[in-house]
Design a protein around this motif. Structure first.
Motif, short mmCIF file in Angstrom:
data_model
loop_
_atom_site.label_atom_id
_atom_site.label_comp_id
_atom_site.label_asym_id
_atom_site.label_seq_id
_atom_site.Cartn_x
_atom_site.Cartn_y
_atom_site.Cartn_z
N GLU A 157 37.73 63.13 70.49
CA GLU A 157 37.27 63.92 69.34
C GLU A 157 35.83 63.62 68.91
O GLU A 157 35.12 64.50 68.45
N THR A 158 35.37 62.35 69.03
CA THR A 158 34.11 62.04 68.35
C THR A 158 33.01 61.49 69.27
O THR A 158 33.27 61.03 70.38
N THR A 159 31.78 61.53 68.75
CA THR A 159 30.59 61.12 69.49
C THR A 159 30.73 59.72 70.07
O THR A 159 30.49 59.50 71.27
N TYR A 222 19.59 60.74 62.33
CA TYR A 222 19.43 62.16 62.05
C TYR A 222 20.02 62.97 63.20
O TYR A 222 19.40 63.85 63.76
N GLY A 223 21.26 62.60 63.57
CA GLY A 223 22.00 63.39 64.55
C GLY A 223 22.72 64.51 63.81
O GLY A 223 22.33 64.90 62.71
N TRP A 224 23.83 64.98 64.40
CA TRP A 224 24.56 66.09 63.77
C TRP A 224 25.08 65.70 62.40
O TRP A 224 24.99 66.47 61.44
N THR A 248 12.06 62.54 68.63
CA THR A 248 12.28 63.99 68.45
C THR A 248 13.11 64.25 67.20
O THR A 248 12.81 65.13 66.39
N ARG A 249 14.17 63.44 67.03
CA ARG A 249 15.01 63.61 65.85
C ARG A 249 14.20 63.27 64.59
O ARG A 249 14.37 63.89 63.54
N ALA A 250 13.33 62.28 64.70
CA ALA A 250 12.53 61.86 63.54
C ALA A 250 11.57 62.99 63.13
O ALA A 250 11.46 63.30 61.94
N GLY A 301 29.51 56.47 60.14
CA GLY A 301 29.63 56.46 61.60
C GLY A 301 31.01 55.92 61.99
O GLY A 301 31.74 55.39 61.13
N HIS A 302 31.35 56.03 63.26
CA HIS A 302 32.75 55.80 63.63
C HIS A 302 33.26 54.37 63.37
O HIS A 302 34.34 54.17 62.85
N PHE A 303 32.47 53.38 63.77
CA PHE A 303 32.96 51.99 63.63
C PHE A 303 32.29 51.28 62.46
O PHE A 303 31.18 51.64 62.05
N GLY A 353 38.32 63.13 54.05
CA GLY A 353 37.83 63.57 55.36
C GLY A 353 37.31 64.99 55.26
O GLY A 353 37.06 65.51 54.17
N HIS A 354 37.15 65.60 56.41
CA HIS A 354 36.54 66.94 56.44
C HIS A 354 37.44 68.00 55.84
O HIS A 354 38.66 67.94 55.99
N PRO A 355 36.84 69.02 55.23
CA PRO A 355 37.64 70.15 54.76
C PRO A 355 38.39 70.82 55.92
O PRO A 355 37.92 70.86 57.05
N1 LIG Z 1 32.53 60.38 59.32
C1 LIG Z 1 33.08 61.27 60.14
O1 LIG Z 1 34.05 61.94 59.82
C2 LIG Z 1 32.44 61.51 61.47
C3 LIG Z 1 32.52 62.79 62.08
C4 LIG Z 1 31.89 63.00 63.30
C5 LIG Z 1 31.23 61.95 63.93
N2 LIG Z 1 31.23 60.70 63.33
C6 LIG Z 1 30.56 59.54 63.92
O2 LIG Z 1 29.25 59.47 63.35
C7 LIG Z 1 28.34 58.85 64.28
C8 LIG Z 1 27.15 59.79 64.53
O3 LIG Z 1 27.63 60.98 65.13
P1 LIG Z 1 26.62 62.19 65.48
O4 LIG Z 1 27.47 63.27 66.06
O5 LIG Z 1 25.73 62.46 64.34
O6 LIG Z 1 25.80 61.48 66.68
P2 LIG Z 1 24.35 61.85 67.25
O7 LIG Z 1 24.27 61.18 68.57
O8 LIG Z 1 24.12 63.33 67.13
O9 LIG Z 1 23.36 61.13 66.20
C9 LIG Z 1 23.21 59.76 66.06
C10 LIG Z 1 21.73 59.52 65.69
O10 LIG Z 1 21.55 58.14 65.33
C11 LIG Z 1 20.31 57.73 65.84
N3 LIG Z 1 20.27 56.25 65.90
C12 LIG Z 1 20.82 55.43 66.82
N4 LIG Z 1 20.53 54.14 66.52
C13 LIG Z 1 19.81 54.16 65.37
C14 LIG Z 1 19.20 53.17 64.56
N5 LIG Z 1 19.29 51.86 64.88
N6 LIG Z 1 18.53 53.55 63.45
C15 LIG Z 1 18.41 54.86 63.12
N7 LIG Z 1 18.93 55.86 63.86
C16 LIG Z 1 19.65 55.52 64.97
C17 LIG Z 1 20.21 58.40 67.20
O11 LIG Z 1 18.88 58.46 67.66
C18 LIG Z 1 20.79 59.79 66.88
O12 LIG Z 1 19.78 60.70 66.48
C19 LIG Z 1 29.19 58.56 65.52
O13 LIG Z 1 29.69 57.24 65.43
C20 LIG Z 1 30.34 59.56 65.41
O14 LIG Z 1 31.45 59.15 66.14
C21 LIG Z 1 31.79 60.47 62.11
#
Ligand SMILES: NC(=O)c1ccc[n+]([C@@H]2O[C@H](COP(=O)([O-])OP(=O)(O)OC[C@H]3O[C@@H](n4cnc5c(N)ncnc54)[C@H](O)[C@@H]3O)[C@@H](O)[C@H]2O)c1
Length: 425
Positions: A157-159, A222-224, A248-250, A301-303, A353-355
Motif C-alpha cells: 500500500e505505501t511508499t 516535499y513528496g506526495w 527538484t522537489r525543493a 511518515g510510515h515508521f 486516518g484518511h477520509p
Molecule cells: N501518514 C499516512 O497516512 C501516509 C500515507 C501515505 C504515505 N505515507 C508515508 O509517508 C512517507 C512519505 O511518502 P511520500 O509518498 O510522500 O514519499 P515521496 O517519496 O513522494 O516523498 C518523500 C520526500 O522526502 C524527501 N526526503 C528524504 N529524506 C529527507 C530528509 N532527510 N530531509 C528532507 N526531505 C527528505 C525525499 O526527497 C522526497 O521528496 C513514506 O514513509 C510513506 O510510506 C504515510
C-alpha cells in the motif's frame, strides 16, 4: 487452493465496542462508491473464491470495507495491524462480531504483541499477502518461511513498503510477485497528497488544539504527502517552511510559494515540525538543541524513526504526558519540546486516518490488484510490479462517474492526430 476452516480466532480490545464500530464502518462505506461497485461485481462473480488473504493494514473503517469486499469476493480474510497505534478498536471488534473476519490488532499494543499479531495472520497460511509497510512480507521471509510456500502473490500500500520490497527484489530475496498499489496514479496522487495532507493536520490539531494561522509550520519532505500537507497548512494560514534533500522537489516547493531551507535553519524558527520523508533521523540532536521553547514535533511518515526519539529521551531531564498523544520533554536548559503520538503516523495515531472517499480509490486499486494477481500470478516473476494501467484508469473513471462528473472523449480525428508523426508539419 481450498479455503482452510479458519477458526474465528482473534485478538481485539473488546467485542463490547462492536456496535459503535459497525455504525462507523457503514458511515465510511457511504463514501466508498468505487469499492461498492467492485463489491457488487465480486458478490456476483466471486473472483477470489478459495483464496486465503492475510492483510496487514491500518485497522480503520475504510480497511474494514476493503476486508468485507474481499470476503464478498469469496476470499477467506484475516487482518492484523500495520502499526501499533493506528487500530480503531471498535472497528476491529465489529469485524470479528458482525462480519466474521478474524482480526489481530489492539490500539497501543506493545512491540511483542504487534509482531505476535503478524505471526497470527501468517498462521492463516495466506495465498495473498496485503501489506502497508512490508512488515508481513518481511516476517514471512525471515521468520516464517513455512508460510511462503502457499503465497502466490501480494500487494503493498505505501511508499516505504514499496522501497523495502524493491530492495528485497534487488537482493534476490523476494519470493513472490507484488503489486505496488502505492505507485498507481489513483493512489499516491490522491491518498498520499489529499488524504495525508488533511488527516495529518487533523491529527496535529486534535492533539494540540493549536491555532494554525500564523504558526511557523516546518514540513520535512516535499513528496506526495509533504505537498498535500503544505497546501493544507498554508490554507489554514500557517507560515510553511519546507526542508528537502532533493533539489527538484525543493525548487518545486519554492515555486509553490513555500519557504525552503535546511533543517538546521528551520529548527530555530519552527513552532511545529512534521516529518513525511520515509527516511530516518531527519530531526536529530542538533535540531532539538536549536528548537524554541514549546516546539511541537510530529511524524506522518510510515515508521517512527524519522524523529530521533531515543536521543530526545536522553536529552530530557524529565518527561510526562500533558494531553492525550502529547508528551512533554523538558530539556536540561529548561526548554520544553512536545512529541506527538510517540512519533508514529500522527494522522492515524491521533485522528482517524484518511477520509473514506480518498481511501475509496486506494482500496479499489487493492481489490482490483488482488483479482488481477489471482488470475495472472503464474505469468509473473518474483518482482515488484505497478498496478496495470487499465486498472488505474478504471478506478479514476469509476470515481468520476460516482461523483456525477462527465469528461470529453477523443474524437476519431483527434485520435488519429495524436497517433501520427506526420501531422503538424
Ligand atoms: N501518514 C499516512 O497516512 C501516509 C500515507 C501515505 C504515505 N505515507 C508515508 O509517508 C512517507 C512519505 O511518502 P511520500 O509518498 O510522500 O514519499 P515521496 O517519496 O513522494 O516523498 C518523500 C520526500 O522526502 C524527501 N526526503 C528524504 N529524506 C529527507 C530528509 N532527510 N530531509 C528532507 N526531505 C527528505 C525525499 O526527497 C522526497 O521528496 C513514506 O514513509 C510513506 O510510506 C504515510
Amino acid at each position: 487452493m481450498s479455503v482452510a476452516a479458519t477458526q474465528v480466532r482473534s485478538d481485539v480490545k473488546s467485542l463490547d465496542l462492536a456496535d459503535q464500530g459497525k455504525k462507523r464502518i457503514e458511515w465510511a462505506n457511504q463514501s466508498m462508491k468505487v469499492l461498492q461497485i467492485i463489491r457488487k461485481d465480486f458478490i456476483k462473480n466471486a473472483p477470489l473464491k478459495g483464496i486465503r488473504i492475510s492483510a496487514c493494514l491500518h485497522v480503520t473503517t475504510e480497511t474494514a470495507n476493503l476486508a468485507i469486499t474481499l470476503r464478498d469476493g469469496g476470499a477467506d480474510v484475516v487482518l492484523c495491524a500495520s502499526n501499533p497505534l493506528s487500530t480503531q478498536d471498535d472497528v476491529a471488534a465489529s469485524l470479528v462480531r458482525d462480519y466474521n473476519i478474524p482480526v489481530f490488532a489492539i490500539k497501543g499494543e506493545d512491540n511483542d504483541t504487534y509482531y505476535s499479531h503478524i505471526l497470527a495472520a501468517l498462521d492463516h497460511k495466506p495465498n495473498i499477502t496485503m501489506d502497508d509497510g512490508a512488515d508481513l512480507v518481511s516476517i514471512a521471509l525471515t521468520k516464517r518461511q513455512d508460510a511462503v510456500a502457499d503465497i502466490i502473490a501480494g500487494t503493498e500500500e505505501t511508499t516505504t513498503g514499496v522501497i523495502r520490497l524493491r530492495a528485497m527484489a534487488k537482493d534476490g530475496v523476494l519470493k513472490y510477485p507484488i503489486i505496488a498499489v502505492n505507485d498507481a496514479e489513483t493512489k499516491h496522487m490522491f491518498d498520499n497528497r489529499y488524504g495525508t495532507g488533511q488527516s495529518t493536520m487533523d491529527g496535529v490539531i486534535r492533539c494540540t488544539n493549536m491555532l494554525m494561522a500564523g504558526a511557523k509550520f516546518v514540513i520535512a519532505g516535499y513528496g506526495w504527502c509533504g505537498k498535500g500537507l503544505a497546501f493544507r497548512a498554508k490554507g489554514m494560514g500557517a507560515d510553511v517552511i519546507v526542508t528537502e534533500i532533493d533539489p527538484t522537489r525543493a525548487i518545486e516547493a519554492v515555486m509553490d510559494g513555500h519557504r525552503v531551507m535546511s533543517m538546521n535553519e528551520a529548527a530555530k524558527l519552527g513552532d511545529v515540525f512534521v516529518t513525511v520523508t520515509g527516511n530516518k533521523n531527519v530531526i536529530n540532536k542538533e535540531h532539538f538543541d536549536a528548537m524554541k521553547d514549546g516546539a511541537i514535533v510530529a511524524n506522518s511518515g510510515h515508521f517512527n524513526v524519522e524523529i530521533d526519539i531515543p536521543t530526545l529521551e536522553k536529552m530530557a531531564s524529565s518527561r510526562r504526558m500533558t494531553r492525550d498523544f502529547v508528551e512533554e520533554f523538558v530539556m536540561k536548559d529548561g526548554r520544553k519540546v512536545y512529541l506527538l503520538g510517540e512519533g508514529r503516523l500522527i494522522n492515524l495515531a491521533a485522528a482517524e486516518g484518511h477520509p473514506a472517499s480518498v481511501m475509496d480509490m486506494s482500496f479499489a486499486n487493492q481489490a482490483l490488484s488482488v483479482e488481477y494477481l489471482v488470475k495472472n500470478h503464474k505469468s509473473l516473476e518474483k518482482k515488484v510490479y505497478p498496478v496495470p494501467q487499465d486498472l488505474d484508469r478504471k478506478v479514476a473513471r469509476l470515481k468520476l462517474e460516482s461523483m456525477g462528473i462527465k469528461i470529453d472523449r477523443l474524437t476519431p480525428e483527434q485520435e488519429e492526430y495524436l497517433a501520427s508523426w506526420s501531422e503538424g508539419t
